[in-house]
Motif scaffolding. Structure first.
Motif, PDB file in Angstrom:
ATOM      1  N   ALA A  10       0.828  -1.214   0.000  1.00  0.00           N
ATOM      2  CA  ALA A  10       0.000   0.000   0.000  1.00  0.00           C
ATOM      3  C   ALA A  10       0.858   1.258   0.000  1.00  0.00           C
ATOM      4  O   ALA A  10       0.488   2.276  -0.584  1.00  0.00           O
ATOM      5  N   VAL A  11       2.023   1.197   0.660  1.00  0.00           N
ATOM      6  CA  VAL A  11       2.937   2.343   0.658  1.00  0.00           C
ATOM      7  C   VAL A  11       3.386   2.651  -0.770  1.00  0.00           C
ATOM      8  O   VAL A  11       3.370   3.805  -1.216  1.00  0.00           O
ATOM      9  N   LEU A  12       3.768   1.622  -1.517  1.00  0.00           N
ATOM     10  CA  LEU A  12       4.228   1.831  -2.891  1.00  0.00           C
ATOM     11  C   LEU A  12       3.085   2.272  -3.800  1.00  0.00           C
ATOM     12  O   LEU A  12       3.292   3.058  -4.732  1.00  0.00           O
ATOM     13  N   ALA A  13       1.884   1.789  -3.526  1.00  0.00           N
ATOM     14  CA  ALA A  13       0.722   2.224  -4.313  1.00  0.00           C
ATOM     15  C   ALA A  13       0.438   3.695  -4.069  1.00  0.00           C
ATOM     16  O   ALA A  13       0.103   4.437  -4.994  1.00  0.00           O
ATOM     17  N   SER A  14       0.590   4.146  -2.808  1.00  0.00           N
ATOM     18  CA  SER A  14       0.342   5.564  -2.489  1.00  0.00           C
ATOM     19  C   SER A  14       1.370   6.463  -3.155  1.00  0.00           C
ATOM     20  O   SER A  14       1.103   7.634  -3.417  1.00  0.00           O
ATOM     21  N   GLU A  15       2.552   5.910  -3.441  1.00  0.00           N
ATOM     22  CA  GLU A  15       3.608   6.678  -4.108  1.00  0.00           C
ATOM     23  C   GLU A  15       3.446   6.664  -5.628  1.00  0.00           C
ATOM     24  O   GLU A  15       4.163   7.367  -6.338  1.00  0.00           O
ATOM     25  N   GLY A  16       2.513   5.834  -6.108  1.00  0.00           N
ATOM     26  CA  GLY A  16       2.285   5.768  -7.548  1.00  0.00           C
ATOM     27  C   GLY A  16       3.248   4.864  -8.287  1.00  0.00           C
ATOM     28  O   GLY A  16       3.256   4.852  -9.522  1.00  0.00           O
ATOM     29  N   LEU A  17       4.070   4.078  -7.563  1.00  0.00           N
ATOM     30  CA  LEU A  17       5.011   3.185  -8.229  1.00  0.00           C
ATOM     31  C   LEU A  17       4.326   1.943  -8.779  1.00  0.00           C
ATOM     32  O   LEU A  17       4.754   1.388  -9.794  1.00  0.00           O
ATOM     33  N   ILE A  18       3.261   1.516  -8.112  1.00  0.00           N
ATOM     34  CA  ILE A  18       2.536   0.323  -8.555  1.00  0.00           C
ATOM     35  C   ILE A  18       1.043   0.617  -8.570  1.00  0.00           C
ATOM     36  O   ILE A  18       0.575   1.592  -7.975  1.00  0.00           O
TER      37      ILE A  18
ATOM     38  N   GLY B  83      -6.861  -6.905  -4.676  1.00  0.00           N
ATOM     39  CA  GLY B  83      -7.270  -8.257  -5.035  1.00  0.00           C
ATOM     40  C   GLY B  83      -6.465  -8.886  -6.149  1.00  0.00           C
ATOM     41  O   GLY B  83      -6.422 -10.104  -6.276  1.00  0.00           O
ATOM     42  N   ALA B  84      -5.830  -8.090  -7.008  1.00  0.00           N
ATOM     43  CA  ALA B  84      -5.046  -8.625  -8.112  1.00  0.00           C
ATOM     44  C   ALA B  84      -3.575  -8.372  -7.859  1.00  0.00           C
ATOM     45  O   ALA B  84      -3.199  -7.561  -7.019  1.00  0.00           O
ATOM     46  N   ARG B  85      -2.705  -9.080  -8.590  1.00  0.00           N
ATOM     47  CA  ARG B  85      -1.280  -8.817  -8.476  1.00  0.00           C
ATOM     48  C   ARG B  85      -0.994  -7.417  -8.999  1.00  0.00           C
ATOM     49  O   ARG B  85      -1.507  -7.006 -10.036  1.00  0.00           O
ATOM     50  N   ARG B  86      -0.180  -6.682  -8.261  1.00  0.00           N
ATOM     51  CA  ARG B  86       0.050  -5.278  -8.593  1.00  0.00           C
ATOM     52  C   ARG B  86       0.982  -5.144  -9.797  1.00  0.00           C
ATOM     53  O   ARG B  86       1.939  -5.895  -9.949  1.00  0.00           O
ATOM     54  N   ILE B  87       0.700  -4.141 -10.625  1.00  0.00           N
ATOM     55  CA  ILE B  87       1.492  -3.856 -11.809  1.00  0.00           C
ATOM     56  C   ILE B  87       2.404  -2.657 -11.525  1.00  0.00           C
ATOM     57  O   ILE B  87       1.965  -1.665 -10.939  1.00  0.00           O
ATOM     58  N   VAL B  88       3.659  -2.753 -11.945  1.00  0.00           N
ATOM     59  CA  VAL B  88       4.582  -1.629 -11.814  1.00  0.00           C
ATOM     60  C   VAL B  88       4.188  -0.557 -12.824  1.00  0.00           C
ATOM     61  O   VAL B  88       4.149  -0.818 -14.031  1.00  0.00           O
ATOM     62  N   LEU B  89       3.865   0.631 -12.340  1.00  0.00           N
ATOM     63  CA  LEU B  89       3.398   1.706 -13.207  1.00  0.00           C
ATOM     64  C   LEU B  89       4.540   2.568 -13.728  1.00  0.00           C
ATOM     65  O   LEU B  89       4.511   3.051 -14.860  1.00  0.00           O
ATOM     66  N   ARG B  90       5.510   2.808 -12.907  1.00  0.00           N
ATOM     67  CA  ARG B  90       6.596   3.700 -13.309  1.00  0.00           C
ATOM     68  C   ARG B  90       7.750   3.565 -12.333  1.00  0.00           C
ATOM     69  O   ARG B  90       7.613   2.986 -11.258  1.00  0.00           O
TER      70      ARG B  90
END
Length: 250
Positions: free
Chosen positions: A50-58, A63-70
């Motif tokens: 969740a920390v990495l998602a809040s940073e916009g990295l993933i 529920g699904a496997r997270r995708i690396v966004l940038r």
């Protein structure tokens, strides 16, 4: 597992992403696989992710496997570059839109930063900045009276005001002083940046001056959390960084 544990896992995952182990578009391992790797509970791993998602990295989808966004967008203060110059140098698509442009009396803070009498007629500009098509920063800038006419000539979609006035009027920034803190998003910030009201924004305020020390602009830039990471390099051979608590003006 305590707070330090999930932050430790988040830091390790961040390093793997930024180091290229998980390129943009790749899937992270499942929560259960990550939990096994670090001998941690799935709840602790979920906090780290969740920390990495809040940073916009993933991706933030549950529920699904997270995708690396940038990968991390890192902006260094070692050079006095404009937002557009920095974005172009990093290969990001940058766009800007001037939302309002108005002459008004300088507030006491603006007058102090621009070294003009309080009430002087400054030009205030509100501008939205986008990275790769997404709102990244809302910029509120007070331009000194002597700079205002040059800025008023520019188009609403001018990508770099500083580059433009340097080329047309030889107004060049040589010095900058930066103040960094965090503020909650107000109603205008939330609407323009597409975040919830009260969401944390990284605020960077700076004054730019010419080679002779004449103030050009005093700006208040508010970034969406995770959109940009600022970096500062220092050593024992240079002047130490200064930290001031509770001394930043509003």
């Amino acid at each position: 597992m305590g707070t330090a544990r999930y932050l430790e896992i988040a830091e390790a995952l961040r390093g793997s992403i930024l180091g290229g182990e998980y390129p943009v578009g790749a899937q992270l391992p499942s929560e259960s696989d990550l939990a096994d790797r670090w001998s941690a509970s799935r709840g602790t791993v979920r906090q780290a992710v969740a920390v990495l998602a809040s940073e916009g990295l993933i991706g933030s989808r549950q529920g699904a496997r997270r995708i690396v966004l940038r990968h991390e967008r890192r902006h260094s203060f070692a050079e006095l570059n404009s937002f557009a110059q920095w974005a172009d140098s990093q290969g990001y698509e940058v766009a800007s839109r001037i939302l309002t442009r108005e002459r008004r009396p300088a507030t006491p803070t603006e007058a102090s930063r621009l070294s003009v009498p309080t009430g002087s007629a400054i030009l205030h500009v509100l501008r939205l900045r986008l990275l790769d098509g997404e709102p990244a920063m809302l910029e509120r800038t007070a331009y000194a009276p002597w700079v205002a006419p040059a800025v008023e000539e520019l188009s609403e979609d001018c990508s770099s005001i500083m580059n433009s006035i340097a080329g047309t009027h030889d107004i060049v920034a040589h010095y900058g002083e930066h103040l960094i803190d965090a503020v909650p998003a107000g109603s205008v910030d939330a609407r323009m940046l597409r975040v919830r009201r009260g969401s944390p924004l990284l605020r960077q305020r700076h004054v730019s001056s010419t080679a002779t020390g004449r103030a050009i602009e005093w700006t208040d830039d508010r970034y969406v959390a995770g959109s940009v990471t600022f970096s500062v390099s220092n050593s024992s051979d240079t002047a130490p960084l200064s930290r001031h608590a509770g001394q930043l003006d509003g």
